[in-house]
Structures are given as structure tokens and as C-alpha cells.
Design an enzyme around this catalytic site. Structure first.
Site, PDB file in Angstrom:
ATOM      1  N   LYS A 270       0.511  -1.092  -0.065  1.00 48.30           N
ATOM      2  CA  LYS A 270       0.162   0.178   0.023  1.00 48.30           C
ATOM      3  C   LYS A 270       0.831   1.184  -0.068  1.00 48.30           C
ATOM      4  O   LYS A 270       1.703   1.364   0.607  1.00 48.30           O
ATOM      5  CB  LYS A 270      -0.541  -0.229   1.174  1.00 48.30           C
ATOM      6  CG  LYS A 270      -1.887  -0.614   0.678  1.00 48.30           C
ATOM      7  CD  LYS A 270      -2.873  -0.694   2.530  1.00 48.30           C
ATOM      8  CE  LYS A 270      -3.591  -1.643   1.854  1.00 48.30           C
ATOM      9  NZ  LYS A 270      -4.990  -1.367   1.422  1.00 48.30           N
ATOM     10  N   ARG A 344     -10.734 -10.901   1.448  1.00 43.32           N
ATOM     11  CA  ARG A 344     -11.367 -12.129   1.028  1.00 43.32           C
ATOM     12  C   ARG A 344     -10.994 -13.318   0.863  1.00 43.32           C
ATOM     13  O   ARG A 344     -11.773 -13.898   1.327  1.00 43.32           O
ATOM     14  CB  ARG A 344     -11.789 -11.684  -0.574  1.00 43.32           C
ATOM     15  CG  ARG A 344     -10.917 -11.837  -1.328  1.00 43.32           C
ATOM     16  CD  ARG A 344     -11.201 -10.119  -2.560  1.00 43.32           C
ATOM     17  NE  ARG A 344     -11.648  -9.813  -2.351  1.00 43.32           N
ATOM     18  CZ  ARG A 344     -10.913  -8.726  -3.352  1.00 43.32           C
ATOM     19  NH1 ARG A 344     -11.876  -8.716  -4.372  1.00 43.32           N
ATOM     20  NH2 ARG A 344     -11.460  -7.238  -2.959  1.00 43.32           N
TER      21      ARG A 344
HETATM   22  N1  BES Z   1      -7.944  -3.774   3.667  1.00 40.93           N
HETATM   23  C1  BES Z   1      -8.395  -3.373   3.347  1.00 40.93           C
HETATM   24  C2  BES Z   1      -9.986  -2.425   2.480  1.00 40.93           C
HETATM   25  C3  BES Z   1      -9.650  -1.038   3.501  1.00 40.93           C
HETATM   26  C4  BES Z   1      -8.697   0.262   2.478  1.00 40.93           C
HETATM   27  C5  BES Z   1     -10.018  -1.508   4.474  1.00 40.93           C
HETATM   28  C6  BES Z   1      -9.858   1.561   3.683  1.00 40.93           C
HETATM   29  C7  BES Z   1     -10.221  -0.311   5.085  1.00 40.93           C
HETATM   30  C8  BES Z   1      -9.652   1.493   4.662  1.00 40.93           C
HETATM   31  C9  BES Z   1      -8.275  -4.818   1.607  1.00 40.93           C
HETATM   32  O1  BES Z   1      -7.692  -5.081   2.608  1.00 40.93           O
HETATM   33  C10 BES Z   1      -7.763  -3.896   0.222  1.00 40.93           C
HETATM   34  O2  BES Z   1      -6.998  -3.626   0.449  1.00 40.93           O
HETATM   35  N2  BES Z   1      -8.546  -3.348  -0.754  1.00 40.93           N
HETATM   36  C11 BES Z   1      -8.364  -3.573  -1.726  1.00 40.93           C
HETATM   37  C12 BES Z   1      -8.797  -4.875  -2.419  1.00 40.93           C
HETATM   38  C13 BES Z   1      -7.850  -4.225  -4.667  1.00 40.93           C
HETATM   39  C14 BES Z   1      -6.650  -4.339  -4.101  1.00 40.93           C
HETATM   40  C15 BES Z   1      -9.372  -5.374  -5.263  1.00 40.93           C
HETATM   41  C16 BES Z   1      -8.941  -2.047  -2.370  1.00 40.93           C
HETATM   42  O3  BES Z   1      -9.607  -2.472  -1.281  1.00 40.93           O
HETATM   43  O4  BES Z   1      -8.488  -1.237  -2.936  1.00 40.93           O
HETATM   44 ZN    ZN Z   2      -5.761  -5.328   1.633  1.00 40.24          ZN
END
Ligand code: BES
Ligand code: ZN
Ligand code: ZN
Length: 491
Positions: A270, A344
Site C-alpha cells: 500500500k 476475501r
Molecule cells: N483492508 C483493505 C480495505 C480498506 C481500505 C479498509 C481502506 C479500510 C480502509 C483491503 O484489504 C484492501 O486492500 N482492498 C483492496 C482490494 C483491491 C486490491 C482489489 C482495495 O479496496 O483497494
Molecule cells: Zn488489503
């Protein structure tokens, strides 16, 4: 904070008193010539200059100069009578307790009569505003330890049912604050093993059955998606199962919560601005613990199963990689399109395990699953998706009541196409990414529930606030406990 019901007359108390006023009540008070109580008299004299109109969020501290026993009266504006809702009451009471804290009052009293709102409901909302609004995560502050308010005297007309309502609200709000503490804690403290320890403590204290699968057992039964996500971490994954029996042989409701103790994104790291708050990625797990704790304390007549898959999604030489294929517990192979879509994966194994081995009547999962849900609803509403229309409706109603609101997104078949892979059965990132990624995440999850009615609640927007709002603090909000308990009470 302790809430003490009392039928004492306000004039007699030696603490400051918060008095809620609508705009209409303020107008009436000014035009009223006779029969004013001494409290009303004092108020009338200070408001005649127009300083206080009763508008929403208005607070005025009035010094009584020895005319009555309380040193201060705090006028709390609650707006127009016809716009008065329980949410206005909650917010106003949060402002009142925050004011008291700023004034360094350890105790104060509050009048809880609101025209046209049922006394029981008003009391519940007052207590919520006070208990939730008094929360602050100050564990790591060495200075500025502004003391929380210790006691609030709840002024009522009759005592009878008041104690029960306050006790119930106290249980639910303390569970919410417990969730907040877990969310706000350092990721190096709130590890998978710490979540296990807390789960064991909750189980012991509230006599719940607990089962914990460690990495060896997870390997043996083939929960390879949960294991894959945790491979880069020094703290190993766990599957934690808690059971509360409040309804004999009745079928149970399972609540599953995502427990990623830190989501770095893994090798799909990230970026700065997205990574800083990722210790909150275990919010779903905390909601499961908070809900089971509250349900047990309230002695809810329900059977509940709490399921927590927990792992840390971090980089290490053993970490799982984009392009890897893993075999899930359900027997479907999954290509890792993106290591940041880890939620997921751990939920997929937990859903399949729960359906197969625990056989609940329905499954509800709470997960900080997608950034897209935050883009869709901001921090105000959670997304709900799944196959259980009855639960969706009840959850919607419980959301309106508690203000922990949910809104349904469609799981149409086109979205199901998006989670297919060329080299495996499924891919953990949708082919349409970043379009509709909250829905494609749910579509992926749906592949791991065969026939049990199931709803997924994406709390990525509501679990964590970028700024404080009334009774919701900046940081962990505890969103989900009040919603779930209200839902359970009506299901
Ligand atoms: N934990 C994150 C989602 C999240 C984002 C929670 C902001 C709280 C605040 C999740 O695991 C994630 O990283 N999701 C990605 C998925 C994508 C790579 C398909 C996302 O939402 O960008
Ligand atoms: Zn994630
Ligand atoms: Zn995550």
C-alpha cells in the site's frame, strides 16, 4: 462512567445540570410570565438577551451565583421540535459530556425529558450519547490526560424501569468502547495471538465455548488461503470460534469478522496515505468479540457463533506472491491477482469452514473489505450484500434505529463472471478492477457459501473515522456492535 438514576429536583443537587431545550421551549419560556420554577427563572433572565435560542448543538454554561444549589446550568440546544430525533438526542448528550470534561467536572446531572419522544427510547439515546461520547483513547498520551467524566446523574420522573434501560445501554456501549480500544491499539500489540488471548479472556469471563485452530491444525484441514495471507508474518494465523448458547437447541446465527491485524497490502504494498490506518483491518474481528460479549451479558435468547480468521498481511521472505495459486478449504483453487485483496481470502476459508462444520441457520460477516465502499458511502454507511433478503431488511431497520446504517448493493450475475481466473478456478481481484470492487469482493465471497443464507457487511468506511463526530471518536468507532445487538433483538 457510571450512570445514576435519580428523581431529585434539580434545584437540590450540588452538581452542574444539563438541560436540553428545543427552540420552541425557549420561546415559551420567555413568554411565560408566571409559574416559573427557580431554574426557569434563572434561564429566562440570561436568555432574554438572545444568547441562547435552543438551536441544534448550541451549548451555554450559565453561572447561578448561589441562587440555587447547582453552581452551573448547561443549556443544550436540540433544535426544532419537529426535527427532534433520537440521533439529535445522542449527539447533544455527547456534546454535553465533552463540555463537562473540558470544564473538568467529574460529575454532573442531566434532565432526560424530551417532548414527544418515548421515555424509554430517550433514556437509551441519552445514555448512548454520554457513554460513547465520553470515550477517548489516551493510553499513549503522557500529558493531557484529561479525566473522563466519572458519574452522570440521570434525572427522571419515575425510577422503575430506568435502571434496566441504563444497565442494558451500559453493556452495549461498553462493548462498543471495547471494540474501539482494540481497533486503536498498536498493530504490534494487537497481533493474532493477542486477539486469541482476548477471545479466551472473553470466553472465560462470559462462559462461552471457545475453539482455536493454530497453524498446524489449519494446515492439516487445508485452510490454505488463511495460511497464505499469514505467511510473511512472525505471528501465525488463527481461526477462533466462540459459541454463546442463549436459546437451547435453536439454530444459531454465525458472525464472522475479518481479523487482519495489519494490512500492509503485502507485496502489492500500500502507498503512503493508505497504509497508516491499517491496524484497523481487524475491526470485523473486534465486532465479533464485542457482540458476543454484549449478547452474553444481556443474556440474549439467541444462539450465536462467532468466527474470527486472523492473520497479518505483511512482507517477509515467506510472504505469498502475486501469481501464486492456492487450494482453498472449500476445494476451489484461487489465483492471487493481488496480495492486497487478502480479506476475501481469509473470509473465504472461514465462510466455507463455518458452513460445513458449524452449520448455522444464517451467516453474517463484518469486514473492512474494500476502499471502494469508502468512496461509495463515505464514513456514514456500510455496504451490505448477499443472499439473505430477510436479514438484509432487518439489518436495514436496525441501522435506521441505531444510526449504524447499511445500504444494499446488488450481487448480479455479471459480477460473478469477474472473479474467474485463467489458470485457477477463481482470482482474488476482479477482472473489472477498480470498477465495482466492493461488489466483486462480495461476489468472490459468495463462491464459498453453498446454501446457507448469508450477508456480508463492508465496514471499511464506518469502522474508522478520519475526524471525530459527536459520539463517534476519531479513529476506531466500534461500528457494528450496536447494529448487531439491535438486529438480534428483532430477529
Ligand atoms: N483492508 C483493505 C480495505 C480498506 C481500505 C479498509 C481502506 C479500510 C480502509 C483491503 O484489504 C484492501 O486492500 N482492498 C483492496 C482490494 C483491491 C486490491 C482489489 C482495495 O479496496 O483497494
Ligand atoms: Zn488489503
Ligand atoms: Zn485488508
Amino acid at each position: 462512567m457510571y450512570l445514576l438514576p435519580s428523581t431529585e429536583r434539580p434545584e437540590k443537587l450540588d452538581v452542574s445540570i444539563v438541560i436540553p431545550y428545543t427552540e420552541e421551549q425557549i420561546k415559551n419560556l420567555l413568554s411565560k410570565k408566571k409559574d416559573k420554577t427557580s431554574v426557569e427563572d434563572i434561564i429566562a433572565s440570561v436568555i432574554s438577551d438572545g444568547d441562547f435560542k435552543g438551536e441544534k448543538d448550541q451549548l451555554l454554561v450559565v453561572h447561578t451565583h448561589g441562587r440555587i444549589k447547582p453552581k452551573h446550568l448547561v443549556l443544550l440546544g436540540i433544535g426544532k421540535q419537529e426535527e427532534l430525533t433520537l440521533e439529535v438526542v445522542r449527539k447533544g448528550c455527547a456534546l454535553a459530556v465533552q463540555k463537562a470534561k473540558a470544564m473538568k467536572w467529574e460529575r454532573f446531572a442531566i434532565i432526560t425529558h424530551f417532548e414527544k419522544i418515548k421515555e424509554q427510547e430517550a433514556l437509551h439515546a441519552v445514555a448512548e450519547g454520554l457513554l460513547l461520547g465520553n470515550y477517548k483513547f489516551s493510553k499513549y498520551k503522557t500529558e493531557d490526560k484529561t479525566k473522563a467524566v466519572r458519574e452522570v446523574i440521570i434525572l427522571v420522573k419515575k425510577i422503575d424501569y430506568v435502571k434496566d434501560i441504563l444497565a442494558e445501554t451500559q453493556i452495549i456501549c461498553e462493548a462498543t468502547n471495547f471494540v474501539r480500544d482494540m481497533q486503536n491499539e498498536n498493530a504490534y500489540v494487537m497481533t493474532t495471538l493477542m486477539i486469541e488471548k482476548i477471545a479466551r479472556d472473553v470466553a472465560k469471563e462470559h462462559k462461552l465455548k471457545i475453539t482455536v485452530l493454530d497453524e498446524k491444525q489449519l494446515k492439516k484441514i487445508g485452510m490454505n488461503l488463511l495460511l497464505a495471507v499469514g505467511k510473511g508474518s512472525r505471528t501465525p494465523p488463527r481461526l477462533i470460534i466462540l459459541e454463546y448458547k442463549g436459546a437451547g437447541t435453536e439454530e444459531a446465527t454465525a458472525i464472522i469478522g475479518k481479523g487482519i491485524t495489519f494490512d500492509s497490502g503485502g507485496l502489492n504494498l500500500k502507498p503512503t496515505t493508505k497504509i497508516e490506518t491499517m491496524r484497523s483491518d481487524m475491526s470485523g474481528a473486534a465486532v465479533v468479540l464485542g457482540t458476543l460479549q454484549a449478547a452474553a451479558q444481556l443474556k440474549l435468547r439467541k444462539n450465536l457463533i462467532g468466527v474470527i480468521p486472523t492473520a497479518e498481511n505483511i512482507i517477509g521472505s515467506g510472504a505469498y506472491k502475486p501469481g501464486d495459486v492456492y487450494m482453498s478449504y472449500a476445494g476451489k483453487s484461487v489465483e492471487i491477482g493481488n496480495t492486497d485483496a487478502e480479506g476475501r481470502l481469509i473470509l473465504a476459508d472461514a465462510l466455507a469452514y463455518t458452513e460445513k462444520n458449524l452449520k448455522p441457520a444464517r451467516i453474517i460477516d463484518f469486514a473492512t473489505l474494500t476502499g471502494a465502499i469508502l468512496i461509495t458511502f463515505g464514513e456514514y454507511v456500510a455496504g451490505i450484500m448477499g443472499t439473505d433478503k430477510e436479514t438484509a431488511k432487518k439489518m436495514y431497520d436496525a441501522g435506521l434505529k441505531t444510526y449504524e446504517r447499511v445500504w444494499e448493493l446488488p450481487l448480479y450475475e455479471e459480477y460473478m463472471e469477474e472473479v474467474k481466473s485463467d489458470i485457477a478456478d477463481l482470482n482474488n481481484i476482479g477482472t473489472g478492477y477498480p470498477n465495482a470492487s466492493s461488489i466483486s469482493a462480495a461476489a468472490f465471497l459468495s463462491k464459498f457459501v453453498q446454501k446457507t443464507p448469508w450477508m456480508h457487511i463492508d465496514i471499511a468506511g464506518t469502522a474508522w473515522y478520519s475526524k471525530s463526530r459527536y459520539y463517534m471518536p476519531k479513529g476506531g468507532t466500534g461500528y457494528g456492535v450496536r447494529l448487531m445487538i439491535e438486529y438480534l433483538k428483532n430477529s
